[in-house]
Design an enzyme around this catalytic site. Structure first.
Site, short mmCIF file in Angstrom:
data_model
loop_
_atom_site.label_atom_id
_atom_site.label_comp_id
_atom_site.label_asym_id
_atom_site.label_seq_id
_atom_site.Cartn_x
_atom_site.Cartn_y
_atom_site.Cartn_z
CB CYS A 115 -0.94 0.00 1.20
SG CYS A 115 -2.08 -1.37 1.19
CG HIS A 252 -3.14 3.66 1.59
ND1 HIS A 252 -3.68 3.21 0.41
CD2 HIS A 252 -3.17 2.61 2.46
CE1 HIS A 252 -4.01 1.93 0.55
NE2 HIS A 252 -3.72 1.56 1.79
CG ASN A 282 -6.62 -0.63 0.96
OD1 ASN A 282 -5.87 -0.32 0.03
ND2 ASN A 282 -6.17 -0.93 2.16
N1 ACO Z 1 -18.68 -8.20 8.66
C1 ACO Z 1 -19.24 -8.43 9.87
N2 ACO Z 1 -18.53 -8.77 10.95
C2 ACO Z 1 -17.19 -8.87 10.79
C3 ACO Z 1 -16.55 -8.65 9.58
C4 ACO Z 1 -17.34 -8.32 8.47
N3 ACO Z 1 -16.83 -8.07 7.25
N4 ACO Z 1 -15.22 -8.84 9.74
C5 ACO Z 1 -15.02 -9.14 11.03
N5 ACO Z 1 -16.21 -9.18 11.65
C6 ACO Z 1 -16.48 -9.48 13.04
C7 ACO Z 1 -15.37 -10.26 13.70
O1 ACO Z 1 -15.49 -11.63 13.44
C8 ACO Z 1 -15.61 -9.93 15.16
O2 ACO Z 1 -16.64 -10.75 15.63
P1 ACO Z 1 -16.59 -11.34 17.11
O3 ACO Z 1 -16.57 -10.15 18.02
O4 ACO Z 1 -17.83 -12.16 17.18
O5 ACO Z 1 -15.32 -12.13 17.17
C9 ACO Z 1 -16.12 -8.49 15.11
O6 ACO Z 1 -16.57 -8.27 13.77
C10 ACO Z 1 -15.06 -7.48 15.45
O7 ACO Z 1 -13.90 -7.82 14.70
P2 ACO Z 1 -12.59 -7.00 14.82
O8 ACO Z 1 -11.53 -7.61 13.98
O9 ACO Z 1 -12.32 -6.76 16.28
O10 ACO Z 1 -13.10 -5.65 14.17
P3 ACO Z 1 -12.38 -4.28 14.11
O11 ACO Z 1 -13.16 -3.24 14.79
O12 ACO Z 1 -10.92 -4.39 14.46
O13 ACO Z 1 -12.49 -3.95 12.57
C11 ACO Z 1 -11.10 -3.95 10.65
C12 ACO Z 1 -11.87 -4.80 11.63
C13 ACO Z 1 -12.08 -3.09 9.87
C14 ACO Z 1 -10.35 -4.86 9.67
C15 ACO Z 1 -10.14 -3.05 11.45
O14 ACO Z 1 -9.36 -3.83 12.33
C16 ACO Z 1 -9.26 -2.26 10.57
O15 ACO Z 1 -9.71 -1.35 9.93
N6 ACO Z 1 -7.97 -2.57 10.54
C17 ACO Z 1 -7.06 -1.94 9.68
C18 ACO Z 1 -6.94 -2.82 8.53
C19 ACO Z 1 -6.73 -2.08 7.25
O16 ACO Z 1 -7.04 -0.93 7.06
N7 ACO Z 1 -6.18 -2.82 6.34
C20 ACO Z 1 -5.94 -2.33 5.08
C21 ACO Z 1 -4.66 -2.86 4.60
S1 ACO Z 1 -3.35 -2.12 5.39
C22 ACO Z 1 -3.35 -0.63 4.88
O17 ACO Z 1 -3.72 -0.36 3.79
C23 ACO Z 1 -2.91 0.36 5.86
#
Ligand code: ACO
Length: 325
Positions: A115, A252, A282
């Site tokens: 990224c 980004h 993304n």
């Molecule tokens: N739909 C519904 N529920 C979901 C989904 C989905 N797509 N994905 C995960 N969940 C659930 C999980 O299973 C979990 O359930 P549980 O509590 O029963 O176990 C719950 O939602 C919470 O999951 P978390 O992983 O704790 O959710 P979080 O608030 O951390 O959000 C996310 C997840 C959006 C991926 C977040 O961590 C994030 O934005 N991280 C950064 C990742 C990113 O931006 N990556 C891009 C690539 S890197 C870059 O470009 C910088």
């Protein structure tokens, strides 16, 4: 004192025709429009058609940028294509782009920083242009991330999309002051201790397959704001500027919460943030030039504006660059 700067002559982009909405995704995995919008800000993303490759997206964006610059392809002697989803293991997709544009001079290569690829490509092109070895560069970010998604994994498949963006940079004499046009400063960083937090579980030397994207989302989130703001602050210090001097903050497009968190910590006001994550998702290395082109096209970014780009991604890699448009 006259110095050489890499000035932006034009900007372009390309998005595949097909869009995939959150509602459609909710029919494929256990997710909802509400969850995706609240956690990421994403509403839809574009998906490359069968037979449409990273190099094809890149060529469209490159032609768009060349038209904006008023240049023929033969004016280009350097192509740097930032991508983590190349057409083939080798040759570099950049040489396919070079051939499709009919360019037979100079050099073309891919750059792999996931990224952060576009920021790294800008920093690299800027260094090469300032040496005098090259005159005009096409700096492209192009990705087909949907090809490396595990469509059964709801934690990753809702986040990424396909697209491409490009800028044309030219080595040009400038006065050597902060009022100069061009790349005024750039910072590249990486720390491989984090390499398993966002990676692809395949590759030519390991499994012999392309593999699928795997991510520890919480860990990425935890590091993103600190790493990004650190790089931006380094560039501000290097160039003798303040966050309040920035006209447009073009991050980004990973996640609206990361974007807002960075802007808040830096003290960049909301009206200066260019965000396209809702429509593009993304798109990895393509996301910054796609956002730049959006803001140039709708009239926000104008010549003379101070534009800060920043990114963080797999590796981890991260960085920022300050450009006077
Ligand atoms: N739909 C519904 N529920 C979901 C989904 C989905 N797509 N994905 C995960 N969940 C659930 C999980 O299973 C979990 O359930 P549980 O509590 O029963 O176990 C719950 O939602 C919470 O999951 P978390 O992983 O704790 O959710 P979080 O608030 O951390 O959000 C996310 C997840 C959006 C991926 C977040 O961590 C994030 O934005 N991280 C950064 C990742 C990113 O931006 N990556 C891009 C690539 S890197 C870059 O470009 C910088």
């Amino acid at each position: 004192m006259s110095i050489t700067r890499s000035i932006v002559l034009g900007c372009g982009s390309y998005l595949p025709a097909r869009t995939l909405t959150n509602a459609e995704l909710a029919g494929m995995v256990d997710t909802s429009d509400d969850w995706i919008v609240q956690r990421t800000g994403i509403r839809e993303r574009h998906i490359a058609a069968d037979g449409e490759f990273t190099s094809d997206l890149a060529v469209h964006a490159a032609r768009d940028a060349l038209a904006a610059a008023g240049l023929e392809p033969q004016a280009i002697d350097l192509i740097i294509l930032a991508t983590a989803t190349p057409d083939h293991t080798f040759p570099a997709s950049a040489v396919t782009v070079q051939a499709q544009l009919g360019i037979t001079q100079g050099a073309a290569f891919d750059l792999q920083a996931v990224c952060s690829g576009f920021v790294f490509a800008i920093a690299t092109a800027d260094s090469l242009l300032r040496t005098g070895g090259f005159k005009r560069a096409l700096v492209i970010g192009s990705e087909t991330f949907t090809r490396i998604l595990d469509w059964k994994d709801r934690t990753t498949c809702v986040i990424f999309g396909d697209g491409a963006g490009a800028v044309v940079l030219e080595a040009a004499p400038q006065a050597g002051t902060l009022a100069d046009r061009g790349v005024l400063g750039a910072k590249m960083r990486s720390d491989g201790r984090h390499k398993s937090k966002l990676y692809v579980d395949g590759g030519p030397s390991t499994t012999g397959t392309a593999g699928y994207l795997r991510m520890e989302g919480k860990e990425v989130f935890r590091h993103a704001v600190t790493m990004i703001t650190g790089a931006v602050e380094d560039v501000l210090a290097e160039t003798g500027t303040k966050a309040t001097d920035i006209d447009w903050f073009v991050p980004h497009q990973a996640n609206q919460r990361i974007i807002d968190g960075c802007a808040h910590r830096l003290g960049v006001s909301r009206d200066k943030i260019v965000s396209t994550v809702d429509r593009h998702g993304n798109t990895s290395a393509a996301s910054i030039p796609l956002a730049l082109h959006t803001a140039v096209t709708d009239g926000r970014i104008k010549q003379g504006d101070l534009v800060m780009i920043e990114a963080m991604g797999g590796g981890f890699t991260w960085g920022a660059a300050l450009i006077r448009w």
